[in-house]
Design a protein around this motif. Sequence first.
Motif, mmCIF file in Angstrom:
data_model
loop_
_atom_site.group_PDB
_atom_site.id
_atom_site.type_symbol
_atom_site.label_atom_id
_atom_site.label_comp_id
_atom_site.label_asym_id
_atom_site.label_seq_id
_atom_site.Cartn_x
_atom_site.Cartn_y
_atom_site.Cartn_z
ATOM 1 N N ARG A 8 39.908 35.116 34.024
ATOM 2 C CA ARG A 8 40.522 36.385 33.598
ATOM 3 C C ARG A 8 39.749 37.556 34.184
ATOM 4 O O ARG A 8 40.338 38.493 34.742
ATOM 5 N N GLN A 9 38.416 37.481 34.111
ATOM 6 C CA GLN A 9 37.598 38.570 34.653
ATOM 7 C C GLN A 9 37.724 38.660 36.178
ATOM 8 O O GLN A 9 37.863 39.743 36.744
ATOM 9 N N LEU A 10 37.668 37.502 36.808
ATOM 10 C CA LEU A 10 37.734 37.478 38.281
ATOM 11 C C LEU A 10 39.052 38.057 38.788
ATOM 12 O O LEU A 10 39.084 38.900 39.691
ATOM 13 N N THR A 11 40.154 37.616 38.213
ATOM 14 C CA THR A 11 41.463 38.069 38.697
ATOM 15 C C THR A 11 41.696 39.546 38.372
ATOM 16 O O THR A 11 42.288 40.268 39.167
ATOM 17 N N PHE A 48 39.412 41.789 38.249
ATOM 18 C CA PHE A 48 38.589 42.518 39.215
ATOM 19 C C PHE A 48 39.331 42.637 40.552
ATOM 20 O O PHE A 48 39.395 43.721 41.150
ATOM 21 N N VAL A 49 39.889 41.527 41.028
ATOM 22 C CA VAL A 49 40.537 41.525 42.344
ATOM 23 C C VAL A 49 41.829 42.343 42.312
ATOM 24 O O VAL A 49 42.089 43.157 43.214
ATOM 25 N N ASN A 50 42.642 42.157 41.272
ATOM 26 C CA ASN A 50 43.909 42.897 41.226
ATOM 27 C C ASN A 50 43.685 44.405 41.137
ATOM 28 O O ASN A 50 44.333 45.180 41.834
ATOM 29 N N LEU A 51 42.754 44.807 40.287
ATOM 30 C CA LEU A 51 42.478 46.247 40.175
ATOM 31 C C LEU A 51 41.803 46.773 41.442
ATOM 32 O O LEU A 51 42.048 47.912 41.856
ATOM 33 N N GLY A 52 40.966 45.925 42.056
ATOM 34 C CA GLY A 52 40.326 46.329 43.311
ATOM 35 C C GLY A 52 41.358 46.551 44.406
ATOM 36 O O GLY A 52 41.299 47.539 45.146
ATOM 37 N N LEU A 53 42.317 45.648 44.526
ATOM 38 C CA LEU A 53 43.385 45.824 45.521
ATOM 39 C C LEU A 53 44.180 47.098 45.233
ATOM 40 O O LEU A 53 44.554 47.840 46.152
ATOM 41 N N HIS A 54 44.434 47.348 43.958
ATOM 42 C CA HIS A 54 45.181 48.553 43.586
ATOM 43 C C HIS A 54 44.412 49.803 44.031
ATOM 44 O O HIS A 54 45.012 50.762 44.546
ATOM 45 N N SER A 55 43.099 49.776 43.854
ATOM 46 C CA SER A 55 42.277 50.920 44.287
ATOM 47 C C SER A 55 42.340 51.109 45.799
ATOM 48 O O SER A 55 42.126 52.208 46.303
#
Length: 625
Positions: A390-393, A395-402
């Motif tokens: 949950r934490q990993l995904t 992080f990645v989804n919000l990072g891509l959004h940024s």
Amino acid sequence: MVNESGEVKKFLSQQALFQHLSESDVDALCANTFTSFAKSGTQLIPHNETEPLAPGLIMVRTGSIEIRNTNGVLLDRLSAGDFLIPEAVFKQNPAENYSVTVLEDCLYYELEKKAFKNLRKLDRDIEFLCESYTRRFTTENNPQSVSLRHSLRESYLDQSVLDYMSSPVVCAPPNFTIRQAAQLMKEKKISSLLVTEYDQLIGIMTDRDLRIRVLAEGVSDQEPISSIMTTNPICIGTNKKLHQAQLMMMSSSIHHLPIIENQKPIGLIGVSDIMRANNLEPVSLVRAIHNGRSVTELSNISTQFPSLVASLIERETPAVSIGEIITSLTDALTRRLLILAQEDFGPAPCEFSWLAFGSQARQEQVIGSDQDNAIIVEDGALPEHANYFRQLTEFVNLGLHSCGVVLCPGDVMARNPKWRLTLAEWQACFAHWIEHPTPKALMHASIFFDMRHIAGNETYTETLRQYVLSKAKLNTIFLALMSENALKHSPPLGFFKTFVLEKDGDHNRTLDLKKRGTIPIVDIARNYCLGAGLNPVSTVSRLEAIEEQGLMSKALASSLLDALEFISEIRLEAQGAKYRSGSNVDNQLDPNTLSPLVRHQLKDAFHLVRQAQSAMKVRFSGGLI
């Protein structure tokens, strides 16, 4: 027939085909044009009458005409401003008995044949448009149909790898010592050495190998290079382009690619060679992503993406190639974010695979594309592992959004627990969609069936892909419903080949070039591949595979490739213009911003897609009978 040069000149000079002509050229055109009238029900041109009575060109002023083939199949319908080239219809397929029937009382202009031929010889634009027109009637019968693609000027990324490779290659046998190899590299001033045996490439050794595998590990320089070389190196064929070499290096994090012919190395191409071809940015951007140390750094790097795309458009890089480049940047961001996430949260407690769906899977992203992704977690993963993923995904989804790859409005993302499943759970999920094809299942199928591995254990992805392909191709009802579902995305053409514009409040009087333009072609390619269990994921490679397998005629597949490139190019150019003007970048286009000639070509492309949809419906509808 009478000559009414004043009216004729006024009308013809406003038409797409002739609007760019000088006044003197239009005068010459009018001198050889005659006005005619035909009543409803009349056969405008008797069957197979191309010599000597048929004119070079017929242009409709008022009324309407339709063209049907021997079997009565409607091929085209013309109204005011549309034109007919009789020779294209009759002479290209002499075995066919086409009929050209007046539907509504018709006032039309006839351009004398010799004058029309002279005009085609003298005017490149008219010649090109006429070739495109001719192709419409040769799609199924003449595989040598004229390609729109030849009109696209080659960009530097479209140049052959042969033009920039280093050749002849410097090679050494596998029993060469490391010292001998290093001396040879110094003597030849090269940074990589190909290792061959019986003229066949078996490995590659680079400066980096000498640093990391020899010096850092304390390996003796008397050891054979076979002990430190990279075996079975990634290679590229002689028929490939620079952008394909660039993408292979970007995706594999390598800097050199041997070029092989009949399994023999004939050259070597590196990042510096591509930079030399044109000092462009994709490679340096990917390198910067690989070195990014935080989401903020990656976000700052991603602000350069729109400028890169705008410059690629200005350099007339093919739209398909631009889609591949944008997707490679998203892939690189995803992989880097996964590494950063594991630095924060620790190594993954079990194996997993990160998947891309939709446009990222097909390598067809544009600036502003949203995310579609998921993960496959190792079967037998423990419940306490759920919080880690949950934490990993997240992080990645919000990072891509940024970084500009916005969150999926439908929440088709790995951070959604619905899409963090084990392999067995994913297989059950796909099986349910295929065996119970509800509208929601079909919607999911159109997204999830385009899948590509991004990071982690690739075996999971490949196992799931093969499971889905084997399952789907056996279910004719599912394929028929997928085909029906795809027809909801129809090209925006009306009964008389006029544009059907959006009526949405925000996009009133515009064309949606994604939903009504490229998506119908994507759907066609996907359905054919699912029906045959074919592996390719990108729409281009799918259409090529479909053609290779004989599932679609070579001419139709080639024409769909042209249509995809043409529509994608217009979409990208429109997005580039919006970006430069500071407007919101979307998929909408006001057709009035196009030149009359391009509008005509766009209608031709939509017309072709509609024909291909009809063929798809015929092919797959049997599952519902």
